[in-house]
Design an enzyme around this catalytic site. Sequence first.
Site, PDB file in Angstrom:
ATOM      1  N   LYS A  56      28.509  16.207  16.401  1.00 26.10           N
ATOM      2  CA  LYS A  56      29.912  16.401  16.034  1.00 26.10           C
ATOM      3  C   LYS A  56      30.175  16.152  14.548  1.00 26.10           C
ATOM      4  O   LYS A  56      31.109  16.719  13.974  1.00 26.10           O
ATOM      5  CB  LYS A  56      30.802  15.481  16.873  1.00 26.10           C
ATOM      6  CG  LYS A  56      30.857  15.814  18.354  1.00 26.10           C
ATOM      7  CD  LYS A  56      31.691  17.043  18.614  1.00 26.10           C
ATOM      8  CE  LYS A  56      31.942  17.241  20.104  1.00 26.10           C
ATOM      9  NZ  LYS A  56      32.829  18.389  20.370  1.00 26.10           N
ATOM     10  N   SER A 307      22.353  16.381  22.366  1.00 28.03           N
ATOM     11  CA  SER A 307      23.577  16.465  21.564  1.00 28.03           C
ATOM     12  C   SER A 307      24.112  15.121  21.105  1.00 28.03           C
ATOM     13  O   SER A 307      24.863  15.058  20.120  1.00 28.03           O
ATOM     14  CB  SER A 307      24.666  17.213  22.345  1.00 28.03           C
ATOM     15  OG  SER A 307      24.947  16.559  23.566  1.00 28.03           O
TER      16      SER A 307
END
Length: 322
Positions: A56, A307
């Site tokens: 992110k 992730s």
Amino acid sequence: MPLTTAPTPDDVIAAAARLKGSAHRTPVLHSSTADRLLGAQLFFKCESLQRTGSFKFRGAFNALSQLNAEQRRRGVLAFSAGNHAQAVALAARLLDIPAVVFMPEDASTSKMAATRHYGAQVVTYDRYTTDREALSRQFAQERGMTLVPPSEHAQVIAGQGTAALELFEEVPNLDFLFVGVGGGGLLAGSVLAAQAKAPQCTVVGVEPEAGNDAQQSLRAGQIVQIAPPHTIADGARAQSLGTLVFGLIQHQVQNIVTVSDLQLLHALRFFAERMKIVVEPTGALAIAGARHGGLDIQGKRVGIMISGGNVDMARYARFLAD
């Protein structure tokens, strides 16, 4: 770039240049045990080792770094269960921009604490009774702040796609890339990166069974909204894709598979016991999808996007003990 303008492969390449020196170029790990289990060559892109512990940061920094002076002065607002919250908070601190983040009151305590530590003001809400996007839009409008959503933003998507871009550059000739899906920004960015560097690679999305809004949307040919899902993959509790993300996924992704929470737990244990890395449940979606998603990957070169690695340690201990 307006939110309604879809990013392109060139935007991902431009984002990579913009992020150089600010985002980590995360390692790609290999596991002979994983290869034997799945009968394929697996390459793990470890965004769990990115700044703030997830991919992110790439999208947040790429978006915030392009704000003008007035937008920076007024500040930014984000909504997130945790990883985007931390990413916006750190990117804002590095760029000297005030930041407010709306987080669900049941968000991970460690993620909430980290968001505050990076310097953002945290405002909590009830995820089951509150429309977080409507709340955020109203707050941002009243304060004159720039809203930076976790996925539905062209430059956020472009920045997030740089993780896959790096993987394709380091590991050529991948046959598959498995990517976890929450809001869908990472998947959308990954298909753009594939267009730029690996057009032969099949990009596959992976969702928790309880939160398969993207899978349903892809099959229906239109955005499907679901009730707030209950899953240990707290970064994949989105109720629907945005129109920008869906447009990219609909035309570029052939398949989205789902996995159970139990399969995610097994994946967490594998990462901890065999690869000695801490991965959060959402970060384990990709490997679980490669193993249990029903696709034939035998003998193939397969990219696995890890992730994120942000998980409360007490909760993580329970995951490994169950």
